[in-house]
Motif scaffolding. Structure first.
Motif, PDB file in Angstrom:
ATOM      1  N   ASP A  37       0.830  -1.194   0.000  1.00 54.47           N
ATOM      2  CA  ASP A  37       0.000   0.000   0.000  1.00 54.47           C
ATOM      3  C   ASP A  37       0.873   1.255   0.000  1.00 54.47           C
ATOM      4  N   ALA A  38       0.751   2.047  -1.070  1.00 52.12           N
ATOM      5  CA  ALA A  38       1.591   3.236  -1.208  1.00 52.12           C
ATOM      6  C   ALA A  38       1.314   4.246  -0.093  1.00 52.12           C
ATOM      7  N   VAL A  39       0.057   4.328   0.331  1.00 51.04           N
ATOM      8  CA  VAL A  39      -0.292   5.286   1.383  1.00 51.04           C
ATOM      9  C   VAL A  39       0.410   4.904   2.688  1.00 51.04           C
ATOM     10  N   ALA A  40       0.353   3.600   3.010  1.00 48.75           N
ATOM     11  CA  ALA A  40       1.001   3.137   4.244  1.00 48.75           C
ATOM     12  C   ALA A  40       2.506   3.409   4.173  1.00 48.75           C
ATOM     13  N   TRP A  41       3.082   3.135   3.006  1.00 51.40           N
ATOM     14  CA  TRP A  41       4.511   3.339   2.810  1.00 51.40           C
ATOM     15  C   TRP A  41       4.868   4.811   2.997  1.00 51.40           C
ATOM     16  N   ASN A  42       4.087   5.705   2.345  1.00 51.68           N
ATOM     17  CA  ASN A  42       4.385   7.129   2.410  1.00 51.68           C
ATOM     18  C   ASN A  42       4.128   7.694   3.803  1.00 51.68           C
ATOM     19  N   THR A  43       3.098   7.157   4.462  1.00 47.30           N
ATOM     20  CA  THR A  43       2.834   7.600   5.828  1.00 47.30           C
ATOM     21  C   THR A  43       4.036   7.281   6.711  1.00 47.30           C
ATOM     22  N   ALA A  44       4.510   6.040   6.614  1.00 47.02           N
ATOM     23  CA  ALA A  44       5.663   5.625   7.415  1.00 47.02           C
ATOM     24  C   ALA A  44       6.866   6.499   7.081  1.00 47.02           C
ATOM     25  N   LYS A  45       6.960   6.844   5.801  1.00 42.64           N
ATOM     26  CA  LYS A  45       8.099   7.640   5.354  1.00 42.64           C
ATOM     27  C   LYS A  45       8.021   9.046   5.951  1.00 42.64           C
ATOM     28  N   SER A  46       6.821   9.619   5.914  1.00 48.82           N
ATOM     29  CA  SER A  46       6.709  11.000   6.398  1.00 48.82           C
ATOM     30  C   SER A  46       6.857  11.067   7.914  1.00 48.82           C
ATOM     31  N   TYR A  47       6.639   9.952   8.602  1.00 56.43           N
ATOM     32  CA  TYR A  47       6.943   9.926  10.033  1.00 56.43           C
ATOM     33  C   TYR A  47       8.408   9.615  10.291  1.00 56.43           C
ATOM     34  N   ARG A  48       9.172   9.583   9.237  1.00 57.14           N
ATOM     35  CA  ARG A  48      10.614   9.320   9.289  1.00 57.14           C
ATOM     36  C   ARG A  48      10.942   8.010   9.985  1.00 57.14           C
ATOM     37  N   ILE A  49      10.155   7.008   9.693  1.00 53.72           N
ATOM     38  CA  ILE A  49      10.477   5.678  10.202  1.00 53.72           C
ATOM     39  C   ILE A  49      11.576   5.112   9.303  1.00 53.72           C
ATOM     40  N   THR A  57      14.160   3.018   7.008  1.00 51.46           N
ATOM     41  CA  THR A  57      13.855   2.121   5.896  1.00 51.46           C
ATOM     42  C   THR A  57      13.723   0.687   6.362  1.00 51.46           C
ATOM     43  N   LEU A  58      14.606   0.304   7.260  1.00 49.07           N
ATOM     44  CA  LEU A  58      14.598  -1.081   7.734  1.00 49.07           C
ATOM     45  C   LEU A  58      13.283  -1.402   8.438  1.00 49.07           C
ATOM     46  N   ARG A  59      12.870  -0.482   9.309  1.00 45.70           N
ATOM     47  CA  ARG A  59      11.617  -0.712  10.036  1.00 45.70           C
ATOM     48  C   ARG A  59      10.419  -0.634   9.105  1.00 45.70           C
ATOM     49  N   ARG A  60      10.527   0.228   8.083  1.00 43.79           N
ATOM     50  CA  ARG A  60       9.446   0.326   7.114  1.00 43.79           C
ATOM     51  C   ARG A  60       9.278  -1.013   6.385  1.00 43.79           C
ATOM     52  N   PHE A  61      10.397  -1.657   6.081  1.00 42.08           N
ATOM     53  CA  PHE A  61      10.318  -2.972   5.440  1.00 42.08           C
ATOM     54  C   PHE A  61       9.602  -3.959   6.352  1.00 42.08           C
ATOM     55  N   GLY A  62      10.004  -3.936   7.638  1.00 34.37           N
ATOM     56  CA  GLY A  62       9.415  -4.884   8.571  1.00 34.37           C
ATOM     57  C   GLY A  62       7.941  -4.622   8.823  1.00 34.37           C
ATOM     58  N   ALA A  63       7.560  -3.334   8.881  1.00 37.84           N
ATOM     59  CA  ALA A  63       6.209  -3.011   9.300  1.00 37.84           C
ATOM     60  C   ALA A  63       5.238  -2.837   8.139  1.00 37.84           C
ATOM     61  N   VAL A  64       5.744  -2.479   6.969  1.00 36.63           N
ATOM     62  CA  VAL A  64       4.832  -2.210   5.852  1.00 36.63           C
ATOM     63  C   VAL A  64       4.989  -3.234   4.722  1.00 36.63           C
ATOM     64  N   VAL A  65       6.220  -3.501   4.329  1.00 41.47           N
ATOM     65  CA  VAL A  65       6.437  -4.344   3.149  1.00 41.47           C
ATOM     66  C   VAL A  65       6.164  -5.817   3.457  1.00 41.47           C
ATOM     67  N   ILE A  66       6.785  -6.330   4.521  1.00 33.96           N
ATOM     68  CA  ILE A  66       6.659  -7.765   4.806  1.00 33.96           C
ATOM     69  C   ILE A  66       5.203  -8.195   5.017  1.00 33.96           C
ATOM     70  N   PRO A  67       4.416  -7.452   5.818  1.00 27.43           N
ATOM     71  CA  PRO A  67       3.045  -7.921   6.023  1.00 27.43           C
ATOM     72  C   PRO A  67       2.236  -8.027   4.738  1.00 27.43           C
ATOM     73  N   SER A  68       2.457  -7.145   3.768  1.00 25.57           N
ATOM     74  CA  SER A  68       1.613  -7.247   2.576  1.00 25.57           C
ATOM     75  C   SER A  68       2.268  -8.050   1.456  1.00 25.57           C
ATOM     76  N   ALA A  69       3.608  -8.017   1.347  1.00 28.00           N
ATOM     77  CA  ALA A  69       4.258  -8.790   0.282  1.00 28.00           C
ATOM     78  C   ALA A  69       4.548 -10.213   0.729  1.00 28.00           C
ATOM     79  N   GLY A  70       4.644 -10.420   2.050  1.00 23.76           N
ATOM     80  CA  GLY A  70       5.016 -11.727   2.591  1.00 23.76           C
ATOM     81  C   GLY A  70       4.213 -12.897   2.052  1.00 23.76           C
ATOM     82  N   PRO A  71       2.871 -12.808   2.052  1.00 22.57           N
ATOM     83  CA  PRO A  71       2.084 -13.946   1.565  1.00 22.57           C
ATOM     84  C   PRO A  71       2.409 -14.320   0.118  1.00 22.57           C
ATOM     85  N   TYR A  72       2.610 -13.306  -0.729  1.00 22.87           N
ATOM     86  CA  TYR A  72       2.927 -13.592  -2.127  1.00 22.87           C
ATOM     87  C   TYR A  72       4.283 -14.280  -2.237  1.00 22.87           C
TER      88      TYR A  72
END
Lengths: 257, 282
Positions: free
Chosen positions: B172-184, B186-201
């Motif tokens: 989700d681009a919105v989730a990604w950008n939100t995390a980005k604008s909160y200056r989270i 990159t590593l944590r963004r992967f863990g919190a945003v990317v893995i949960p949605s890309a993981g199943p695929y």
């Protein structure tokens, strides 16, 4: 529209570049394993665009089509029946899971013993191994329909027959198409392997025999043909799938809402 | 999904439908018994058919002869060596393929230009029947483990790559950008945003790739005479030891079954937050 065309051209850029690179890179190639592409294409024409095709591509296609269609008909019908009858399904479940997990080519020596080396054996072995992904996906598709639909059917007392045609079958269709797509890949693999192990014609036989006799351009031509076959089958399947599942994509694709 | 809602609806429908023969699924114990009955009937049919001479051929030993050959097979060192070779090359091939597909797929998934440039080519390469490349691999690399691994990697790479790209682009681009604008980070963004949605695929892609890797192991062993279960099947056939041949085929099927069940179990446990996603494939 122009944007789609430009995207299409960008997508073609790399394959074209690779082809050009292959053509010129191999043009004056002396390497035995990598003959000039022009030579491969000449052999391609002689093997597949001449009467020789009756001994190369045609038997392969007949085996593939017969085996796949047989598996598709039995798999979808059987899957629809098993999916609606949990007890019969439970009876066959371990056998189905055993055969879908068994790497198909391992069955070839067995089929060779039982049916000999003729064409029928190849059709049987392709059909048998292709059956299981189709069967299993169809069963899953029938069983995975939403339980709420069943309650609606029950409350309105919709007849078994109408229920089947209007709820069960369409609901299972996406998964059936997935099964058929996986099955097509299985069928293609089994076609190639069965021709390599037990045949005197077909493209698979051509590729392996050319390799053993060091007729390298023939081998490359055969590989090219099999690659094209896989590609064309995939390209043919996609519009059929999209057409059959048009309603499904219309209701599930968020972009269309 | 809660069981309570099920109960409230099932009472009236049960009354409505009394006597209409609702197909009640068997319970767990019932399923096992029915399945056992299925396996036993096939074995019995096999035994009767061979004994009564319906399949009048020396090419088919009786079911009891075949089953008796299995324990004899299991105590031979050749069997365990072959099993080890098949499983080892399957796993190494899978690891190599994943080591390429995961970073490359992430890169292509994140980069629109790369995606446009490469995706169609990857889609083109996917449907090529890998078995067709076996003679070429034999010619260049000979009957070697590298040949086997090369084919496994080529056969598993493209489907896996497609799953990874699809999963990454599904983030989700919105989730990604939100995390980005909160200056989270990159590593944590992967863990919190990317893995949960890309993981199943990715998990589905890995499971399918593992099954394909086992299949290609057996194919190269059968056709290319590389050591492993496939080679042993071929050898039993040419040595006219039919009970051994059938025993090998059955054991290979059981190994495949176990492998499949383990992978499905692992996928469910690792990706506990979502059912099997993406292109469902078996």
């Amino acid at each position: 529209m122009t944007r789609r065309i430009s995207q299409f051209l960008i997508a073609l850029l790399l394959p074209l570049a690779l082809l050009v690179w292959w053509w010129f890179g191999s043009a004056s190639s002396g390497a035995f394993f990598f003959p000039p592409l022009s030579k491969i294409l000449t052999r391609f024409r002689e093997l597949f665009l001449s009467p020789a095709v009756m001994d190369t591509l045609v038997p392969s296609l007949i085996n593939l089509a017969a085996g796949f269609l047989l598996a598709a008909v039995i798999g979808v019908f059987g899957g629809l029946i098993l999916g609606q009858h949990p007890r019969i399904q439970a009876f066959f479940a371990p056998l189905i899971h055993f055969f879908r997990s068994l790497p198909g080519p391992a069955l070839l020596p067995l089929f060779m013993l039982l049916f000999g080396l003729d064409m029928q054996m190849k059709v049987w072995v392709i059909a048998f191994t292709t059956l299981f992904p189709i069967l299993l996906n169809t069963i899953d598709g029938v069983r995975a329909r939403e339980p709420r639909w069943k309650d609606v059917d029950d409350v309105f007392r919709i007849s078994q027959q109408r229920r089947f045609w209007h709820v069960t079958l369409p609901g299972a269709m996406p998964q059936i198409m997935t099964g058929l797509r996986v099955g097509l890949q299985t069928a293609l693999l089994m076609m190639v392997v069965s021709e390599m192990l037990a045949s005197t014609n077909g493209v698979g036989f051509l590729v392996l025999q050319s390799q053993q006799q060091f007729r390298v351009p023939d081998m490359w031509a055969g590989i090219l043909m099999l690659g094209l076959l896989g590609l064309v089958l995939n390209l043919l399947f996609e519009p059929i799938e999209r057409r059959v599942l048009r309603w499904y994509h219309a209701t599930h694709d968020p972009a269309s809402q | 999904m809660s069981p309570t809602t099920e109960n409230t609806t099932s009472v009236p429908t049960a009354i409505l439908l009394r006597g209409r023969g609702r197909r009640v699924p068997p319970g767990a114990a019932g399923s096992i018994l029915l399945g056992l009955a299925g396996v036993l009937s096939v074995l019995l049919l096999w035994e009767i058919a061979t004994r009564a001479g319906w399949i009048g051929s020396s090419a088919l030993p009786t079911a009891s002869q075949t089953l008796a050959a299995i324990p004899r097979l299991l105590i031979t060192p050749e069997f365990w060596a072959a099993l080890g070779q098949t499983l080892l090359s399957t796993l190494v091939g899978l690891l190599l393929s994943a080591a390429i597909a995961l970073p490359l797929g992430t890169l292509i998934g994140l980069n629109t230009v790369l995606h446009r440039l490469l995706y169609a080519t990857i889609e083109f390469l996917k449907p090529i029947p890998v078995a067709a490349l076996l003679p070429l691999a034999l010619l260049i690399l000979g009957v070697t483990t590298q040949m086997k691994l090369g084919l496994i990697v080529f056969g598993t790479l493209w489907p896996l790559l497609i799953q990874v790209i699809y999963g990454i682009r599904n983030v989700d681009a919105v989730a990604w950008n939100t995390a980005k604008s909160y200056r989270i980070s990159t590593l944590r963004r992967f863990g919190a945003v990317v893995i949960p949605s890309a993981g199943p695929y990715i998990a589905t892609g890995l499971r399918v790739a593992a099954v394909t890797a086992l299949l290609l192991s057996v194919v190269t062993e059968l056709v290319g005479a590389v050591p492993g279960l496939g080679y042993e099947i071929r050898r039993a056939q040419s040595a006219v030891q039919f009970d051994v041949l059938y025993a090998y085929v059955i054991v290979t099927g059981l190994v495949g079954l176990l492998f499949n069940l383990l992978l499905e179990y692992a996928e469910k446990r690792v990706i506990f937050w979502k059912g099997a996603a993406a292109e469902g494939t078996r």
